[in-house]
Design an enzyme around this catalytic site. Structure first.
Site, PDB file in Angstrom:
ATOM      1  N   GLN A   1       0.847  -1.196   0.000  1.00  0.00           N
ATOM      2  CA  GLN A   1       0.000   0.000   0.000  1.00  0.00           C
ATOM      3  C   GLN A   1       0.879   1.242   0.000  1.00  0.00           C
ATOM      4  O   GLN A   1       0.385   2.354  -0.083  1.00  0.00           O
ATOM      5  CB  GLN A   1      -0.853   0.032   1.273  1.00  0.00           C
ATOM      6  CG  GLN A   1      -1.844  -1.099   1.395  1.00  0.00           C
ATOM      7  CD  GLN A   1      -2.601  -0.983   2.714  1.00  0.00           C
ATOM      8  OE1 GLN A   1      -3.321  -0.032   2.967  1.00  0.00           O
ATOM      9  NE2 GLN A   1      -2.422  -1.975   3.569  1.00  0.00           N
ATOM     10  N   ASN A   2       2.179   1.033   0.163  1.00  0.00           N
ATOM     11  CA  ASN A   2       3.075   2.184   0.305  1.00  0.00           C
ATOM     12  C   ASN A   2       3.340   2.845  -1.035  1.00  0.00           C
ATOM     13  O   ASN A   2       3.401   2.192  -2.075  1.00  0.00           O
ATOM     14  CB  ASN A   2       4.392   1.747   0.942  1.00  0.00           C
ATOM     15  CG  ASN A   2       4.189   1.331   2.379  1.00  0.00           C
ATOM     16  OD1 ASN A   2       3.133   1.581   2.946  1.00  0.00           O
ATOM     17  ND2 ASN A   2       5.186   0.700   2.956  1.00  0.00           N
ATOM     18  N   VAL A   3       3.555   4.147  -0.954  1.00  0.00           N
ATOM     19  CA  VAL A   3       3.822   4.920  -2.166  1.00  0.00           C
ATOM     20  C   VAL A   3       5.306   5.279  -2.264  1.00  0.00           C
ATOM     21  O   VAL A   3       5.732   5.904  -3.228  1.00  0.00           O
ATOM     22  CB  VAL A   3       2.921   6.190  -2.214  1.00  0.00           C
ATOM     23  CG1 VAL A   3       1.471   5.780  -2.379  1.00  0.00           C
ATOM     24  CG2 VAL A   3       3.079   7.058  -0.967  1.00  0.00           C
TER      25      VAL A   3
ATOM     26  N   HIS B   1      -1.452   1.560  -4.398  1.00  0.00           N
ATOM     27  CA  HIS B   1      -1.868   2.964  -4.250  1.00  0.00           C
ATOM     28  C   HIS B   1      -0.989   3.940  -5.011  1.00  0.00           C
ATOM     29  O   HIS B   1      -0.969   5.132  -4.699  1.00  0.00           O
ATOM     30  CB  HIS B   1      -1.887   3.338  -2.751  1.00  0.00           C
ATOM     31  CG  HIS B   1      -2.939   2.595  -1.979  1.00  0.00           C
ATOM     32  ND1 HIS B   1      -2.954   2.520  -0.602  1.00  0.00           N
ATOM     33  CD2 HIS B   1      -4.016   1.897  -2.399  1.00  0.00           C
ATOM     34  CE1 HIS B   1      -4.006   1.796  -0.211  1.00  0.00           C
ATOM     35  NE2 HIS B   1      -4.660   1.403  -1.282  1.00  0.00           N
TER      36      HIS B   1
ATOM     37  N   GLY C   1       3.216  -4.158   8.949  1.00  0.00           N
ATOM     38  CA  GLY C   1       3.044  -2.713   9.042  1.00  0.00           C
ATOM     39  C   GLY C   1       1.763  -2.177   8.466  1.00  0.00           C
ATOM     40  O   GLY C   1       1.713  -1.027   8.033  1.00  0.00           O
TER      41      GLY C   1
ATOM     42  N   SER D   1      -2.471  -1.715   9.367  1.00  0.00           N
ATOM     43  CA  SER D   1      -3.546  -1.902  10.336  1.00  0.00           C
ATOM     44  C   SER D   1      -4.717  -2.665   9.708  1.00  0.00           C
ATOM     45  O   SER D   1      -5.677  -2.994  10.390  1.00  0.00           O
ATOM     46  CB  SER D   1      -4.032  -0.545  10.836  1.00  0.00           C
ATOM     47  OG  SER D   1      -4.517   0.195   9.734  1.00  0.00           O
TER      48      SER D   1
END
Ligand code: NAD
Length: 236
Positions: A92-94, A110, A177, A179
């Site tokens: 999900q990290n950019v 994302h 990492g 949630s």
């Protein structure tokens, strides 16, 4: 038909917590106000219509910080797993910290700070910009204003079906990492095979998905130990 699990395949689902120890704030820590704009105002198509300069300035700052940050021991341990496994990271990290640690197969749900794109739909051209800013008046070759290649609230996530298939065919799944509150990314855990080894690493977790073993702690402590175990199980 259910896709077949590959014994050597390992999928990592990562969220902002894996980059926290590289100095990048997690979603929860960062979503306060930035120069009096709300997170939603800076990360939505409506905000972009209203204040494009503020949106560009916000992402220029995030891009610069992410580019200056260094991969940490968790990113490195995940990259090391490629010595023995077919590894796919669905993030999900950019930021680009997985790639910069050496991981070769990273699916960004994302989008990525290191890319800009035009604002024409449906298939705008993308440009690699690494840590450089985007300014007003900087145009795509189709004549539209460039914007960050980031999936904003209300926009469709990228590569979702591909990610589902990766999770469903993995014999090992590591969530680190995240949630698991941002959808649809969070729903990917449901595609994991019943017999896959499933591990979740986080500082805290309200609800651990069924079938997952929760290893509570910092990514830089827990992930290298887990990777060492998985490498030794594979005979490396
Ligand atoms: P979140 O903030 O909702 O959850 C972070 C999770 O990471 C929590 O479970 C927390 O316990 C855990 N965590 C925090 N520090 C940790 C550490 N040192 N070691 C291990 N675990 C740690 O994040 P999310 O689930 O990833 O949702 C975030 C959304 O924000 C995504 O949509 C993402 O695109 C975006 N985002 C990305 C970045 C980035 O690219 N680095 C940064 C901020 C936000």
């Amino acid at each position: 038909m259910k896709p077949k699990v590959k014994p050597n395949k390992l999928v990592v689902l990562s969220g902002s917590g894996v980059s926290a120890e590289s100095g990048l704030p997690t979603f929860r820590d960062a979503k306060g106000l930035w120069n009096s704009y709300s997170w939603h105002e800076l990360a939505s198509p409506e905000g972009w219509q209203r204040h494009p300069e503020a949106v560009l300035a916000f992402y220029n700052e995030r891009r610069e910080k992410a580019w200056q940050a260094q991969p940490n021991a968790a990113h490195a341990a995940i990259a090391s797993l490629e010595a023995a496994y077919e590894v796919v990271i669905v993030t999900q990290n950019v930021d680009a910290l997985h790639e910069r640690a050496g991981s070769r197969n990273v699916v960004h749900l994302h989008g990525q700070l290191a890319y800009a794109r035009g604002t024409s739909e449906p298939e705008p051209k993308r440009y690699r910009i690494d840590g450089s800013p985007i300014v007003m008046g900087q145009l795509c070759e189709d004549g539209t204003q460039l914007r960050p290649d980031i999936v904003w609230f209300g926009e469709a996530v990228q590569h979702f079906e591909e990610a589902e298939e990766h999770v469903a065919t993995a014999a090992r799944v590591l969530v680190v990492g995240s949630s698991l509150t941002v959808y649809p990314a969070a729903s990917l855990v449901r595609y994991a095979d019943r017999n896959a080894e499933k591990v979740l690493v986080a500082l805290d977790m309200e609800e651990v998905p069924r079938g997952f073993t929760f290893l509570q702690g910092r990514a830089t402590d827990v992930v290298p130990a887990l990777a060492a175990r998985w490498l030794s199980e594979a005979g490396s």
